[in-house]
Design an enzyme around this catalytic site. Structure first.
Site, PDB file in Angstrom:
ATOM      1  N   SER A 146      -7.083 -33.764 -25.507  1.00 59.76           N
ATOM      2  CA  SER A 146      -7.077 -34.112 -26.951  1.00 59.76           C
ATOM      3  C   SER A 146      -4.821 -34.867 -27.473  1.00 59.76           C
ATOM      4  CB  SER A 146      -5.664 -32.473 -27.366  1.00 59.76           C
ATOM      5  OG  SER A 146      -7.066 -31.911 -27.594  1.00 59.76           O
TER       6      SER A 146
HETATM    7  N1  SAH Z   1      -6.305 -29.745 -23.690  1.00 64.94           N
HETATM    8  C1  SAH Z   1      -7.561 -30.320 -22.841  1.00 64.94           C
HETATM    9  C2  SAH Z   1      -8.213 -30.308 -23.679  1.00 64.94           C
HETATM   10  C3  SAH Z   1      -9.394 -28.947 -24.255  1.00 64.94           C
HETATM   11  S1  SAH Z   1     -11.117 -29.574 -24.767  1.00 64.94           S
HETATM   12  C4  SAH Z   1      -6.371 -30.832 -22.314  1.00 64.94           C
HETATM   13  O1  SAH Z   1      -4.395 -31.375 -21.852  1.00 64.94           O
HETATM   14  O2  SAH Z   1      -7.157 -32.479 -21.379  1.00 64.94           O
HETATM   15  C5  SAH Z   1     -12.100 -28.440 -24.300  1.00 64.94           C
HETATM   16  C6  SAH Z   1     -11.585 -27.709 -23.507  1.00 64.94           C
HETATM   17  O3  SAH Z   1     -12.916 -26.663 -23.586  1.00 64.94           O
HETATM   18  C7  SAH Z   1     -13.288 -28.357 -22.867  1.00 64.94           C
HETATM   19  O4  SAH Z   1     -12.926 -29.090 -21.468  1.00 64.94           O
HETATM   20  C8  SAH Z   1     -14.397 -27.559 -22.729  1.00 64.94           C
HETATM   21  O5  SAH Z   1     -15.133 -27.351 -21.152  1.00 64.94           O
HETATM   22  C9  SAH Z   1     -13.511 -26.365 -22.081  1.00 64.94           C
HETATM   23  N2  SAH Z   1     -14.593 -25.145 -23.157  1.00 64.94           N
HETATM   24  C10 SAH Z   1     -14.707 -24.580 -24.194  1.00 64.94           C
HETATM   25  N3  SAH Z   1     -15.561 -23.720 -24.637  1.00 64.94           N
HETATM   26  C11 SAH Z   1     -14.741 -22.823 -23.666  1.00 64.94           C
HETATM   27  C12 SAH Z   1     -14.684 -21.317 -23.039  1.00 64.94           C
HETATM   28  N4  SAH Z   1     -15.751 -20.679 -23.368  1.00 64.94           N
HETATM   29  N5  SAH Z   1     -13.916 -20.644 -21.910  1.00 64.94           N
HETATM   30  C13 SAH Z   1     -13.248 -21.881 -21.565  1.00 64.94           C
HETATM   31  N6  SAH Z   1     -13.376 -23.123 -21.594  1.00 64.94           N
HETATM   32  C14 SAH Z   1     -14.236 -23.699 -22.766  1.00 64.94           C
END
Ligand code: SAH
Length: 224
Positions: free
Chosen positions: A69
């Protein structure tokens, strides 16, 4: 707090200082959060192909169709959680692990759940490389929270959900704060939920756009 991430001293320090200035100009005031941004080597958390853009205030691709993000959004998340350094925090959606590293500097202990195994392993490597130790990265469906270590003083959900998964509210400690983007797949409103006694107080914090939270109590993976 983590013992010494490789912040000061590496050749990216100037870029980080500029990013901190930009975040301040965009309204981030929490000094602990700004200090964390000045210390965490974001370039270790992005793929080599976009490393030259690591200190821009923008979202970047990290593989698997996922994104790291925008730093401003991540700093804002941390600011609204009002962490003091003593909290046990649950993060859902480790992704690159960058936000996890920021959390580790402003809280006591972080448990971070990621559904994609390869992202979790890469995040573990990056966190280790950055010298961050008070973090455990777990692989699983974060829509169910992570019961073994509950309750949590703060819960940060870094992916968009159609509604707030009930287990996350159940796993929130008294006085605890939960931030989560709620909406459809294209646009969401960032919501802050606070447990006050038996009540949950919800505040809307503005429009955001996140990748979907895929799981039992989020969006259905089959339609992704
Ligand atoms: N804050 C992170 C970005 C997150 S993007 C950073 O600094 O890089 C959102 C993430 O949530 C993705 O990696 C995706 O695979 C994960 N995600 C989506 N659904 C999920 C779930 N049910 N449980 C755990 N992770 C999940």
């Amino acid at each position: 707090m983590a013992a010494g991430p490789v912040g000061a001293g590496d050749s990216y320090g100037g870029f980080r200082a500029r990013l901190v200035g930009e975040l301040q100009a965009k309204g981030i005031r929490d000094l602990a959060v700004l200090r964390a941004v000045s210390q965490v080597p974001r370039h270790l958390f992005v793929p080599p192909s976009v490393r030259h853009r690591a200190y821009e205030d923008s979202a970047l691709p990290i593989g698997g169709g996922q994104t790291i993000s925008q730093p401003w959004v991540q700093a804002r998340y941390l600011e609204v959680l009002q962490l003091t350094g003593r909290e046990k925090v649950l993060e859902i959606g480790t992704g690159s692990g960058y936000q996890t590293a920021l959390l580790a500097l402003v809280a006591d202990t972080v448990f971070s759940v990621e559904r994609i195994q390869s992202l979790a392993s890469e995040a573990r490597t990056a966190l280790e490389g950055a010298g961050v130790r008070n973090v455990t990265v777990l692989v699983g469906d974060g829509t169910l929270g992570w019961r073994p270590f509950a309750p949590y003083d703060a819960i940060l959900v870094a992916a968009a959900s159609p509604s707030v998964p009930a287990p996350l509210i159940e796993q929130l400690a008294p006085g605890g704060r939960l931030v989560i983007p709620i909406g459809d797949r294209d646009s969401q409103v960032l919501q802050l939920l606070q447990r006050e006694g038996d009540r949950i107080v919800t505040t809307s914090l503005g429009d955001v756009r996140f990748v979907p939270l895929l799981g039992e109590l989020g969006f259905r993976p089959s339609t992704s």
